[in-house]
Motif scaffolding. Structure first.
Motif, mmCIF file in Angstrom:
data_model
loop_
_atom_site.group_PDB
_atom_site.id
_atom_site.type_symbol
_atom_site.label_atom_id
_atom_site.label_comp_id
_atom_site.label_asym_id
_atom_site.label_seq_id
_atom_site.Cartn_x
_atom_site.Cartn_y
_atom_site.Cartn_z
ATOM 1 N N ASP A 4 0.824 -1.215 0.000
ATOM 2 C CA ASP A 4 0.000 0.000 0.000
ATOM 3 C C ASP A 4 0.858 1.265 0.000
ATOM 4 O O ASP A 4 0.459 2.308 0.492
ATOM 5 C CB ASP A 4 -0.942 0.015 1.209
ATOM 6 N N ARG A 5 2.042 1.165 -0.614
ATOM 7 C CA ARG A 5 2.974 2.298 -0.629
ATOM 8 C C ARG A 5 3.432 2.574 -2.055
ATOM 9 O O ARG A 5 3.549 1.665 -2.864
ATOM 10 C CB ARG A 5 4.194 1.997 0.252
ATOM 11 N N VAL A 6 3.689 3.841 -2.320
ATOM 12 C CA VAL A 6 4.161 4.263 -3.636
ATOM 13 C C VAL A 6 5.499 4.976 -3.481
ATOM 14 O O VAL A 6 5.635 5.885 -2.656
ATOM 15 C CB VAL A 6 3.161 5.197 -4.337
ATOM 16 N N LEU A 7 6.471 4.553 -4.269
ATOM 17 C CA LEU A 7 7.743 5.273 -4.386
ATOM 18 C C LEU A 7 7.756 5.966 -5.734
ATOM 19 O O LEU A 7 7.604 5.324 -6.777
ATOM 20 C CB LEU A 7 8.921 4.298 -4.294
ATOM 21 N N HIS A 8 7.902 7.271 -5.715
ATOM 22 C CA HIS A 8 8.054 8.041 -6.957
ATOM 23 C C HIS A 8 9.379 8.770 -6.868
ATOM 24 O O HIS A 8 9.674 9.443 -5.872
ATOM 25 C CB HIS A 8 6.920 9.060 -7.118
ATOM 26 N N HIS A 9 10.191 8.645 -7.897
ATOM 27 C CA HIS A 9 11.417 9.437 -7.925
ATOM 28 C C HIS A 9 11.678 9.963 -9.325
ATOM 29 O O HIS A 9 11.168 9.440 -10.323
ATOM 30 C CB HIS A 9 12.629 8.669 -7.371
ATOM 31 N N GLY A 10 12.469 11.028 -9.368
ATOM 32 C CA GLY A 10 12.766 11.649 -10.648
ATOM 33 C C GLY A 10 14.083 12.391 -10.606
ATOM 34 O O GLY A 10 14.674 12.607 -9.549
ATOM 35 N N THR A 11 14.555 12.754 -11.787
ATOM 36 C CA THR A 11 15.796 13.513 -11.920
ATOM 37 C C THR A 11 15.473 14.966 -12.243
ATOM 38 O O THR A 11 14.410 15.279 -12.783
ATOM 39 C CB THR A 11 16.664 12.945 -13.050
ATOM 40 N N LEU A 12 16.392 15.844 -11.936
ATOM 41 C CA LEU A 12 16.343 17.235 -12.367
ATOM 42 C C LEU A 12 17.709 17.584 -12.941
ATOM 43 O O LEU A 12 18.699 17.680 -12.196
ATOM 44 C CB LEU A 12 15.997 18.173 -11.199
ATOM 45 N N LEU A 13 17.785 17.708 -14.263
ATOM 46 C CA LEU A 13 19.052 18.035 -14.901
ATOM 47 C C LEU A 13 19.337 19.516 -14.682
ATOM 48 O O LEU A 13 18.884 20.373 -15.438
ATOM 49 C CB LEU A 13 18.990 17.727 -16.401
ATOM 50 N N PHE A 14 20.056 19.809 -13.626
ATOM 51 C CA PHE A 14 20.329 21.205 -13.286
ATOM 52 C C PHE A 14 21.548 21.733 -14.028
ATOM 53 O O PHE A 14 21.490 22.717 -14.738
ATOM 54 C CB PHE A 14 20.524 21.359 -11.779
ATOM 55 N N ASP A 15 22.682 21.062 -13.888
ATOM 56 C CA ASP A 15 23.910 21.483 -14.566
ATOM 57 C C ASP A 15 24.754 20.248 -14.869
ATOM 58 O O ASP A 15 25.925 20.158 -14.514
ATOM 59 C CB ASP A 15 24.686 22.476 -13.691
ATOM 60 N N VAL A 16 24.136 19.298 -15.542
ATOM 61 C CA VAL A 16 24.765 18.012 -15.842
ATOM 62 C C VAL A 16 25.720 18.159 -17.022
ATOM 63 O O VAL A 16 25.505 18.977 -17.924
ATOM 64 C CB VAL A 16 23.676 16.962 -16.161
ATOM 65 N N ASN A 17 26.784 17.370 -17.026
ATOM 66 C CA ASN A 17 27.698 17.308 -18.161
ATOM 67 C C ASN A 17 26.978 16.563 -19.287
ATOM 68 O O ASN A 17 26.959 15.330 -19.323
ATOM 69 C CB ASN A 17 28.988 16.581 -17.758
ATOM 70 N N LEU A 18 26.376 17.300 -20.198
ATOM 71 C CA LEU A 18 25.545 16.697 -21.238
ATOM 72 C C LEU A 18 26.363 15.899 -22.251
ATOM 73 O O LEU A 18 25.870 14.932 -22.831
ATOM 74 C CB LEU A 18 24.736 17.783 -21.957
ATOM 75 N N GLU A 19 27.608 16.290 -22.455
ATOM 76 C CA GLU A 19 28.473 15.528 -23.359
ATOM 77 C C GLU A 19 28.756 14.149 -22.772
ATOM 78 O O GLU A 19 28.731 13.138 -23.478
ATOM 79 C CB GLU A 19 29.783 16.280 -23.601
ATOM 80 N N MET A 20 29.026 14.103 -21.474
ATOM 81 C CA MET A 20 29.248 12.830 -20.799
ATOM 82 C C MET A 20 27.982 11.990 -20.835
ATOM 83 O O MET A 20 28.023 10.780 -21.091
ATOM 84 C CB MET A 20 29.673 13.074 -19.345
ATOM 85 N N LEU A 21 26.847 12.614 -20.599
ATOM 86 C CA LEU A 21 25.565 11.906 -20.621
ATOM 87 C C LEU A 21 25.355 11.207 -21.958
ATOM 88 O O LEU A 21 24.941 10.039 -22.013
ATOM 89 C CB LEU A 21 24.422 12.885 -20.328
ATOM 90 N N ALA A 22 25.649 11.913 -23.046
ATOM 91 C CA ALA A 22 25.437 11.344 -24.373
ATOM 92 C C ALA A 22 26.419 10.218 -24.666
ATOM 93 O O ALA A 22 26.074 9.211 -25.283
ATOM 94 C CB ALA A 22 25.565 12.438 -25.430
ATOM 95 N N THR A 23 27.657 10.358 -24.193
ATOM 96 C CA THR A 23 28.699 9.379 -24.501
ATOM 97 C C THR A 23 28.554 8.098 -23.704
ATOM 98 O O THR A 23 28.692 6.997 -24.233
ATOM 99 C CB THR A 23 30.090 9.984 -24.234
#
Length: 325
Positions: free
Chosen positions: A139-158
């Motif tokens: 009877d419990r829900v876990l919700h989580h999410g990300t917030l891309l604030f200042d992420v290294n987008l080049e690293m993310l893509a690679t």
């Protein structure tokens, strides 16, 4: 509601903290947290098919599986994660809008024109700034999410760049979306720490949440769970769905074409084809590799124990390893 102040950046600890709160808390709670360079894969994914393993190893990037579904995501200290846990929720339905609403309200308040787009993404001008996932436990829900604030987008893509032709499986594949950072939309350009603190204050006020720190007993149980599950190869890699793997490369010794069937992270069957030369039958090497984990260290240990030249002339252990991932 309780608001947990979590300054840890160890992904195993943070994912264990979520699961611990989900199964042990007796009231609603929320938490903000960050991970050091990490790929977090969805519960139903084949881990190796979601990552660039050579890049991950070279840059010492952690790889951890979460208990929620969805696709693989990259975290660094420029990314903020938010968690909501709802107790006594009699539902079997996934509902993203209810839990992303306070995050959207905050972002709109600080002049970031974010909106819920599609099934589980928050976007600005059509670019993704947040992905969300949920898990229902009793009877419990876990919700989580990300917030891309200042992420290294080049690293993310690679780091998530994988050749889809290598793997054939029924696991959920990540959707590669166009992304952007929140910080570029903020006029005062706060640091990630300042933004996280401000968001925490907003959540406390919005929910009248009590600021809470983990007790010594909490920390012990969380660390025990992190060690038992989230730091284990069996969970992060071995728990992947069964898959077929194939890759062909050119080497000084000729073409090498490797085909594998992998189940529970273990090589069930392997064939090594090619136009190479060797003294001993390559089937002997195939037998040695059958039953081995499909991970670099385990395979390298086996290959280092044999004379590769006798099976495949003019090919090194590293070259053969390269063909297996």
């Amino acid at each position: 509601m309780r608001y947990y102040l979590n300054t840890q950046t160890d992904p195993a600890f943070n994912l264990a903290a979520e699961e611990y709160l989900l199964k042990s808390t007796n009231e609603d709670c929320c938490m903000l947290w960050r991970n050091h360079n990490t790929i977090v894969v969805g519960r139903n994914q084949n881990t190796l098919s979601q990552i660039n393993p050579e890049f991950v190893q070279k840059h010492d990037i952690k790889v951890v599986r979460r208990i929620t579904g969805g696709g693989a995501v990259y975290h660094d200290l420029g990314n903020i994660n938010f968690t909501f846990i709802k107790v006594g929720e009699q539902t079997k339905k996934i509902d993203f809008s209810a839990y992303t609403r306070p995050i959207l309200e905050y972002l709109n308040q600080v002049s970031v024109p974010a909106r819920l787009d599609g099934r589980n993404d928050l976007t600005v001008d059509g670019l993704k700034i947040s992905g969300n996932a949920q898990h229902i436990h009793k009877d419990r829900v876990l919700h989580h999410g990300t917030l891309l604030f200042d992420v290294n987008l080049e690293m993310l893509a690679t780091v998530l760049l994988v050749n889809p032709e290598k793997y054939r499986d029924k696991a959920v594949q990540s959707i590669r979306s166009r992304v952007t950072n929140i910080r570029k939309y903020l006029l005062d350009h706060p640091t990630v720490e300042q933004f996280m603190e401000d968001l925490g204050r907003y959540m406390q006020k919005a929910y009248q949440a009590v600021l809470t720190r983990f007790s010594d007993d909490d920390l012990k149980q969380i660390n025990d769970l992190a060690q038992k599950r989230y730091r284990q190869w069996d969970w992060n890699f071995g728990d992947s769905p069964a898959y077929d793997f194939s890759r062909s490369i050119r080497t000084p010794g000729g073409t090498i074409d490797i085909r594998m069937k992998v189940k529970e992270g273990t090589i069930q069957r392997i064939r090594i084809f090619g136009d190479f030369f060797g003294i001993d039958p390559v089937s002997d090497m195939e037998k040695r590799l059958t039953g081995c984990r499909h991970d670099h260290q385990s395979i390298k240990k086996i290959l280092n124990a044999v004379d590769i030249e006798r099976y495949i002339k003019d090919v090194t252990v590293d070259q053969l390893l390269h063909c297996m991932f």
